[in-house]
Design a protein around this motif. Sequence first.
Motif, PDB file in Angstrom:
ATOM      1  N   THR A 179       0.816  -1.130   0.024  1.00 56.36           N
ATOM      2  CA  THR A 179       0.045   0.111   0.125  1.00 56.36           C
ATOM      3  C   THR A 179       0.768   1.313  -0.119  1.00 56.36           C
ATOM      4  O   THR A 179       1.795   1.230   0.854  1.00 56.36           O
ATOM      5  CB  THR A 179      -0.892  -0.088   1.054  1.00 56.36           C
ATOM      6  N   ALA A 180       0.567   2.325  -0.910  1.00 52.95           N
ATOM      7  CA  ALA A 180       1.301   3.424  -0.873  1.00 52.95           C
ATOM      8  C   ALA A 180       0.540   4.720  -1.414  1.00 52.95           C
ATOM      9  O   ALA A 180      -0.541   4.363  -2.300  1.00 52.95           O
ATOM     10  CB  ALA A 180       2.505   3.262  -1.941  1.00 52.95           C
ATOM     11  N   VAL A 182      -0.465   7.583  -3.563  1.00 52.23           N
ATOM     12  CA  VAL A 182       0.101   8.377  -4.907  1.00 52.23           C
ATOM     13  C   VAL A 182      -1.090   9.753  -4.814  1.00 52.23           C
ATOM     14  O   VAL A 182      -2.145   9.422  -5.190  1.00 52.23           O
ATOM     15  CB  VAL A 182      -0.134   7.565  -6.092  1.00 52.23           C
ATOM     16  N   ARG A 187      -3.164   3.504  -3.305  1.00 49.32           N
ATOM     17  CA  ARG A 187      -2.879   2.535  -4.165  1.00 49.32           C
ATOM     18  C   ARG A 187      -2.416   1.048  -3.418  1.00 49.32           C
ATOM     19  O   ARG A 187      -1.606   0.945  -2.469  1.00 49.32           O
ATOM     20  CB  ARG A 187      -1.688   2.568  -5.288  1.00 49.32           C
ATOM     21  N   ARG A 205      11.606   1.605  -4.352  1.00 50.12           N
ATOM     22  CA  ARG A 205      10.791   1.354  -5.652  1.00 50.12           C
ATOM     23  C   ARG A 205      10.130   0.251  -5.471  1.00 50.12           C
ATOM     24  O   ARG A 205      10.812  -1.027  -5.417  1.00 50.12           O
ATOM     25  CB  ARG A 205      11.553   1.938  -6.740  1.00 50.12           C
ATOM     26  N   THR A 211       3.696  -0.540 -13.212  1.00 50.85           N
ATOM     27  CA  THR A 211       3.185   0.092 -12.001  1.00 50.85           C
ATOM     28  C   THR A 211       4.598   0.377 -11.113  1.00 50.85           C
ATOM     29  O   THR A 211       5.263  -0.433 -11.295  1.00 50.85           O
ATOM     30  CB  THR A 211       2.117  -0.382 -11.172  1.00 50.85           C
ATOM     31  N   GLU A 212       4.569   1.667 -10.785  1.00 52.45           N
ATOM     32  CA  GLU A 212       5.642   1.927  -9.893  1.00 52.45           C
ATOM     33  C   GLU A 212       5.342   2.854  -8.588  1.00 52.45           C
ATOM     34  O   GLU A 212       4.572   3.699  -8.592  1.00 52.45           O
ATOM     35  CB  GLU A 212       6.900   2.805 -10.620  1.00 52.45           C
ATOM     36  N   LEU A 213       5.511   2.243  -7.353  1.00 50.26           N
ATOM     37  CA  LEU A 213       5.089   2.831  -6.212  1.00 50.26           C
ATOM     38  C   LEU A 213       6.313   3.143  -5.571  1.00 50.26           C
ATOM     39  O   LEU A 213       7.508   2.598  -5.498  1.00 50.26           O
ATOM     40  CB  LEU A 213       4.255   1.933  -5.281  1.00 50.26           C
TER      41      LEU A 213
END
Length: 280
Positions: A179-180, A182, A187, A205, A211-213
């Motif tokens: 979970t992060a 954005v 997300r 990263r 996708t990149e979180l």
Amino acid sequence: MSPTALIAEDEPLLAQALCAELQRSWPALILLPVVADGHSAVQVALQARPQVLFLDIRMPGQSGLEAAAEIAEHWPAGLPFPALVFVTAYDQYAVQAFEAQAIDYLLKPVRPERLERTLDRIRQHLDRPTATPNPTTHHTTEEQQLQALLGRLHQLLEPASTGLPDASATPAEPLRLITASVGATLRVVPIEQVLVFEAADKYVRVLTTDTELLLRTPLKDLLPRLNPDEFWQVHRGTVVRASAIAEAVRSDNGKLSLSLHGRPERWPVSRLHEHRLRPL
């Protein structure tokens, strides 16, 4: 050819005294200009490639252990690693020097009779015959010893960097969801979709195929929560999904890198973790 030596010592008087004793005890030894910090030790060692390293354990920028680990990581394949001697004012670091598989250690102030014993060990090390490749592993004994040295240094510096769980610690809860935030959106990505965890500055990263979180949790805190059979650490700052590995290629300079299904990048593999990718 006369061997060369690099001294990394941030105390000028101690560095001067060690140089003088070395010139007296081993006149054939060529001394490179003294450096006073760990970063300079790494830079000069990789450029000059001396046969002997005297590294002060406590230095500005990087410790002697950290500098030795970085030198070992980037040392040219097939070239014998320098005879490594740690110099310290503290007995507990002398123990670490032996644990790190160094040739020897020297306590400050360096006594001439103690230095003579160290130099005898260095000469014996340098007089060893050049190692030949092992036909079953295609690695020389020296390369295997270098990997062992690198592994031990990383263990001393950062136990979590190996990705191995601490047997005395309470098992961490497995990571199932990432979970992060954005912007104003939270997300959520299932762990099954993650291909790469990569440390980047103050973040980690998290990459999927599209996708990149960015996470603020350090990689060393994430490692105990990842299944080591599913996620392999291939570099100090990189963990990849094992089943996503497409190929591993060794360059002309001996460095190994890999590509993943679903990602365009190539990821460097450190000496410490190359064993993961050896052919069956």
